[in-house]
Design a protein around this motif. Structure first.
Motif, PDB file in Angstrom:
ATOM      1  N   HIS A  55      39.646  38.693  39.075  1.00 24.16           N
ATOM      2  CA  HIS A  55      39.027  39.951  39.479  1.00 24.16           C
ATOM      3  C   HIS A  55      39.478  41.004  38.583  1.00 24.16           C
ATOM      4  N   THR A  56      38.534  42.160  38.341  1.00 23.05           N
ATOM      5  CA  THR A  56      39.130  43.147  37.733  1.00 23.05           C
ATOM      6  C   THR A  56      39.174  44.643  38.812  1.00 23.05           C
ATOM      7  N   PHE A  57      39.898  45.710  38.580  1.00 20.90           N
ATOM      8  CA  PHE A  57      40.122  46.696  39.599  1.00 20.90           C
ATOM      9  C   PHE A  57      39.587  48.050  39.259  1.00 20.90           C
ATOM     10  N   ALA A  58      39.107  48.720  39.976  1.00 22.04           N
ATOM     11  CA  ALA A  58      38.688  49.878  39.685  1.00 22.04           C
ATOM     12  C   ALA A  58      39.829  50.968  40.575  1.00 22.04           C
ATOM     13  N   CYS A  77      40.329  48.242  35.222  1.00 23.64           N
ATOM     14  CA  CYS A  77      41.762  47.516  34.714  1.00 23.64           C
ATOM     15  C   CYS A  77      41.604  45.895  35.252  1.00 23.64           C
ATOM     16  N   ALA A  78      42.555  44.980  34.201  1.00 20.66           N
ATOM     17  CA  ALA A  78      42.850  43.797  34.861  1.00 20.66           C
ATOM     18  C   ALA A  78      44.318  43.840  35.412  1.00 20.66           C
ATOM     19  N   LEU A  79      44.636  43.131  36.218  1.00 21.37           N
ATOM     20  CA  LEU A  79      45.849  42.873  36.907  1.00 21.37           C
ATOM     21  C   LEU A  79      46.667  41.805  36.112  1.00 21.37           C
ATOM     22  N   THR A  80      47.515  42.519  35.188  1.00 23.28           N
ATOM     23  CA  THR A  80      48.199  41.602  34.178  1.00 23.28           C
ATOM     24  C   THR A  80      49.633  40.894  34.752  1.00 23.28           C
TER      25      THR A  80
END
Length: 131
Positions: A55-58, A77-80
């Motif tokens: 998933h990506t995040f706004a 963003c991506a959660l790393t």
């Protein structure tokens, strides 16, 4: 020119202390932690030969359901990293009863933008702080 090596992808860290006060809140904290842990992992295709993107995040700061003009903005963003401290108060403590939830959790999330930031991303208006 000597210091510029090209556009960089920015990273951001957020730390949340989650302290449930009831069994209902404990279940919700469990769902929140699981959501982020699972959301950062890749998905398998039906054939198991290919991986799909996580998933990506706004991310945004809101005030009155609008972008907050005095706080920074983010691109997608991506959660790393997702780290959970199960004893943020320094000792193991759980609720008595059937749930056995911890009394407090510390959730640390690190995000990385997927697109570099450029000058023209700011636009021509001066109505917000920007990125």
């Amino acid at each position: 020119e000597l210091l510029f090596n090209g556009p960089q992808l920015r990273t951001f860290s957020f730390i949340f202390k989650l302290s449930p006060r009831s069994a209902t809140e404990a279940k919700e904290v469990q769902r929140i932690i699981r959501y982020f842990k699972q959301g950062m992992t890749p998905k398998r295709s039906k054939s198991y030969f290919l991986l799909q993107s996580p998933h990506t995040f706004a991310i945004s700061y809101l005030t009155s359901n609008k972008q907050h003009p005095y706080l920074n903005r983010f691109k997608e963003c991506a959660l790393t990293q997702c780290n959970v401290n199960y004893t943020p108060d320094g000792n193991y403590m759980s609720f008595n009863g059937n749930e056995r939830s911890m009394t407090s959790y510390e959730l640390t999330l690190q995000f990385q933008e997927l697109i570099p930031l450029f000058d023209d991303d700011y636009g021509s208006k001066d109505d917000n702080i920007g990125f």
